[in-house]
Design a protein around this motif. Structure first.
Motif, PDB file in Angstrom:
ATOM      1  N   VAL A   1       0.805  -1.223   0.000  1.00 21.52           N
ATOM      2  CA  VAL A   1       0.000   0.000   0.000  1.00 21.52           C
ATOM      3  C   VAL A   1       0.842   1.279   0.000  1.00 21.52           C
TER       4      VAL A   1
ATOM      5  N   SER B   1      -2.551   2.577  -4.958  1.00 25.29           N
ATOM      6  CA  SER B   1      -3.261   2.203  -3.734  1.00 25.29           C
ATOM      7  C   SER B   1      -4.638   2.849  -3.686  1.00 25.29           C
TER       8      SER B   1
ATOM      9  N   THR C   1      -6.081  -3.886   4.298  1.00 26.71           N
ATOM     10  CA  THR C   1      -4.862  -4.257   3.593  1.00 26.71           C
ATOM     11  C   THR C   1      -3.744  -4.323   4.623  1.00 26.71           C
TER      12      THR C   1
ATOM     13  N   ARG D   1       0.680  -4.332   5.233  1.00 30.33           N
ATOM     14  CA  ARG D   1       1.981  -3.984   4.651  1.00 30.33           C
ATOM     15  C   ARG D   1       3.085  -4.613   5.484  1.00 30.33           C
TER      16      ARG D   1
ATOM     17  N   LEU E   1       0.201  -5.648  -3.699  1.00 28.82           N
ATOM     18  CA  LEU E   1      -0.899  -4.942  -3.045  1.00 28.82           C
ATOM     19  C   LEU E   1      -2.218  -5.668  -3.257  1.00 28.82           C
TER      20      LEU E   1
END
Length: 158
Positions: A72, A79, A100, A102, A113
């Motif tokens: 992201v 994103s 999401t 990371r 992503l």
């Protein structure tokens, strides 16, 4: 102590992530039609697919950009586009989590992503870490006038 971690999504000598499709990336393989997936929605710049195993609830989908972006933070424009598509699906399903991750510590398992849209219903049995107060902190979430702390402060610092 600092250590350098090589980003597998960068090409040698490149200063920005490699946006080309990667043959070692399972989501790039899906985008290119080289790996199977149940496609729920196909936009010009993104796909929505059902996770392997069907997901954690009925209707759980992953929204992923068709361009390879590792996470992201790598490309805010990609994103945002991916999140816009996830929001479209969220509007269709009603109550849901849109999530999401990371990095490995944040439970990212595929370095491409992707945004989870997880439909929810009362009593579905899914518990997220922020939905239950920690011991000794019960009743503090709704207090007015509570001193604000930096959002990056650890749990003990809040």
């Amino acid at each position: 102590m600092s250590h350098h971690v090589e980003d597998p999504c960068r090409t040698e000598g490149a200063s920005v992530p490699d946006r080309r499709s990667r043959t070692d990336c399972p989501f790039c393989r899906i985008v290119r039609g080289l790996a199977p997936a149940q496609v729920v929605r196909d936009w010009a710049d993104a796909l929505a697919i059902t996770p392997r195993g069907g997901g954690v609830t009925r209707g759980h989908v992953l929204v992923l950009p068709k361009t390879h972006v590792p996470d992201v933070a790598a490309d805010p424009a990609v994103s945002a586009m991916t999140m816009r598509h996830a929001a479209e699906l969220a509007a269709e399903v009603g109550d849901c989590n849109v999530i999401t991750s990371r990095g490995a510590a944040a439970t990212q398992t595929v370095r491409h992503l992707h945004v989870h849209v997880v439909p929810r219903r009362q009593g579905d049995g899914i518990h997220l870490p922020w939905t239950h107060p920690r011991a000794g902190r019960a009743g503090t979430a709704g207090r007015r006038g509570r001193e604000r702390r930096p959002w990056t402060a650890g749990p003990a610092d809040r």
